[in-house]
Design an enzyme around this catalytic site. Structure first.
Site, PDB file in Angstrom:
ATOM      1  N   HIS A  98     -18.022 -61.132 -20.041  1.00  0.00           N
ATOM      2  CA  HIS A  98     -19.108 -62.329 -20.317  1.00  0.00           C
ATOM      3  C   HIS A  98     -19.365 -62.652 -21.811  1.00  0.00           C
ATOM      4  O   HIS A  98     -18.805 -63.672 -22.390  1.00  0.00           O
ATOM      5  CB  HIS A  98     -20.361 -62.059 -19.616  1.00  0.00           C
ATOM      6  N   HIS A 143     -10.831 -71.353 -19.230  1.00  0.00           N
ATOM      7  CA  HIS A 143     -12.310 -71.178 -18.789  1.00  0.00           C
ATOM      8  C   HIS A 143     -12.469 -71.371 -17.244  1.00  0.00           C
ATOM      9  O   HIS A 143     -11.623 -71.954 -16.501  1.00  0.00           O
ATOM     10  CB  HIS A 143     -13.219 -72.390 -19.578  1.00  0.00           C
ATOM     11  N   ASP A 156     -15.648 -69.770 -27.441  1.00  0.00           N
ATOM     12  CA  ASP A 156     -15.712 -68.589 -28.142  1.00  0.00           C
ATOM     13  C   ASP A 156     -14.591 -68.620 -29.329  1.00  0.00           C
ATOM     14  O   ASP A 156     -14.517 -67.849 -30.224  1.00  0.00           O
ATOM     15  CB  ASP A 156     -15.097 -67.332 -27.333  1.00  0.00           C
TER      16      ASP A 156
END
Length: 373
Positions: free
Chosen positions: A221, A259, A310
Site C-alpha cells: 500500500h 493501478h 507514486d
C-alpha cells in the site's frame, strides 16, 4: 451454492460514501463532486481538508475559523513530547507515527467522546499534528531541533520549514500544497477501509487512524514512492532503458506504474509530472526528472502501463528536500484529512462491517486425547 469469494474484495462495494469517487476508465478523481483537476493548484490543502471533513469548500470566514483551529491543534501533548526521542531512536518512520498517534489519543481533550462535534475537533487536531509529528521525529533522529511552527504559515509551508530548516520559497510551498491536495483522499483504498472497519465497531477516532497508519505501513500500500526514488538512485543516468528492460524481462516489477482502479493515466500523475519538471528546472539539475521520463516511456512501450501517483511524487519530494524514507509519512500527512473524514462518515450512518468468509479447511475431524496424537 454460495458464490466464490472475490480475492482482495476486488469490485466488492464495502461502503457508501460522499467523500470521493473514481472513474477508472476515464482517469478521473472527484472529492465531494469536485474534479481533482479543478482543485489542484487552485484550492489549498486547508480548504480541501475542510471540504472533506465538513462537506463544503469554506467561505473566507469558515476558512479563517478552521485555520485557527488547526493552529491551536498543532500543540503536541505531554505524553507525545516525552516519548519522541526514544521512539525516534528505536523505530522506523511509519512505526514511529503509528506509536505517536496512539499516544496522542491519551493527550486529546476529547478522548472520551465519540460525538460528531468531538470527532470534528479530533479530525482537525490530527490533521494539524501529523506534519508536526513527522518533522519532530526527523529532528529527534538527526539531533537537529526543528524550527517552531509559524502560526502565519500554512501546513505545507510549515512542514517544509521544519523538515529542511529553511524558509521555503513560494513555488516550493505551492507545489507541496498541491501534493497534499492530490493525496487527500482516494475512495476505499486499503488504509481507508481499515479505518472504517475499526470505526464501524464504534471505536474512537485515534484507534481508527492507527489502523489506517498500520495498513499504510505495508509495502503493498505505502512505500512505492520511496522505492521509485531508490530505483532511480540505483541506475546510472545513461542506463535507464537497458536496466528497465532487463528488470521487466526478469519478471521484476517497476514501482510506480499501473493501478488497481485506473485503466488510463492516474489524474494525479498528470499534475505531479508537471511539478517534477518545474522543480527539476529550478534546481539546475534535471537528471532524475529526465530519467523518470525515460523510464515512463520504456515501461509504456514494453508493458502499456501508465505512471501512478507514486511515480512522479518521488522526484517532486526529492527536489523539495524531503528525505526519501519520509515519503510515505508525507502521504499520511495529506491522507489524514481523508481518513478522519471517513471515520466521521462511518459513525454518522454506522453498521458493523462484518464480511463472510469461505471455509476451506478440514471437516468432521475426530478428536483424540493428547497422549494418542
Amino acid at each position: 451454492m454460495a458464490d466464490k469469494p472475490t480475492k482482495g474484495l476486488a469490485d466488492v462495494v464495502a461502503a457508501s460514501t460522499a467523500l470521493s469517487d473514481i472513474d477508472g476508465k476515464a482517469g478521473r478523481l472527484f472529492y465531494r463532486g469536485y474534479d481533482i483537476h479543478d482543485l489542484a493548484g487552485r484550492t489549498t490543502f486547508e480548504e480541501t481538508a475542510h471540504l472533506l471533513q465538513y462537506g463544503t469548500l469554506p467561505t473566507r470566514e469558515q476558512l479563517a475559523a478552521y485555520g485557527a483551529e488547526l493552529v491551536q491543534g498543532r500543540t503536541l501533548g505531554a505524553l507525545v513530547e516525552a516519548n519522541i526521542p526514544e521512539i525516534a531512536e528505536k523505530q522506523a518512520p511509519m512505526e514511529a507515527l503509528r506509536t505517536l498517534v496512539s499516544l496522542a489519543a491519551a493527550d486529546d481533550p476529547d478522548k472520551d467522546s465519540n460525538s460528531p462535534e468531538a470527532n470534528l475537533r479530533k479530525a482537525a487536531r490530527l490533521t494539524a499534528q501529523q506534519p508536526i509529528l513527522v518533522a519532530r521525529y526527523h529532528a529527534a533522529r538527526t539531533g537537529t531541533p526543528a524550527p517552531e511552527a509559524d502560526p502565519e504559515l500554512s501546513i505545507a509551508a510549515n512542514f517544509l520549514l521544519q523538515i529542511t530548516g529553511r524558509t521555503p520559497d513560494a513555488h516550493a510551498v505551492e507545489v507541496f500544497d498541491t501534493c497534499l491536495v492530490l493525496h487527500a483522499d482516494h475512495t476505499m483504498n486499503a488504509s481507508t477501509f481499515a479505518a472504517r472497519v475499526c470505526a464501524a465497531t464504534l471505536s474512537d477516532m485515534h484507534s481508527a487512524i492507527v489502523a489506517a497508519i498500520g495498513t499504510l505501513k505495508g509495502p503493498l500500500h505505502g512505500g512505492a514512492n520511496e522505492q521509485v526514488m531508490r530505483t532511480l538512485q540505483s541506475i546510472a543516468p545513461g542506463q535507464v532503458a537497458a536496466t528497465v528492460r532487463a528488470k521487466l524481462a526478469a519478471g521484476e516489477k517497476i514501482m510506480g506504474f499501473g493501478h488497481r482502479v485506473y485503466k488510463t493515466e492516474d489524474p494525479r500523475a498528470t499534475h505531479l509530472r508537471k511539478m517534477s519538471r518545474e522543480l527539476a528546472e529550478a534546481s539546475g539539475d534535471d537528471t532524475y526528472y529526465r530519467m523518470s521520463k525515460e523510464m515512463e516511456e520504456v515501461v509504456f512501450e514494453e508493458k502499456g502501463l501508465y505512471p501512478n501517483v507514486d511515480f512522479y511524487a518521488a522526484t517532486v519530494y526529492h527536489y523539495l528536500g524531503i528525505p526519501t524514507d519520509l515519503f510515505t509519512p508525507v502521504f499520511s500527512v495529506s491522507r489524514m484529512s481523508g481518513w478522519t473524514a471517513h471515520v466521521i462518515e462511518q459513525h454518522a450512518d454506522n453498521r458493523l462491517i462484518r464480511p463472510d468468509s469461505e471455509y476451506i479447511g478440514e471437516r468432521d475431524q475426530k478428536w483424540e486425547p493428547i497422549d494418542a496424537r
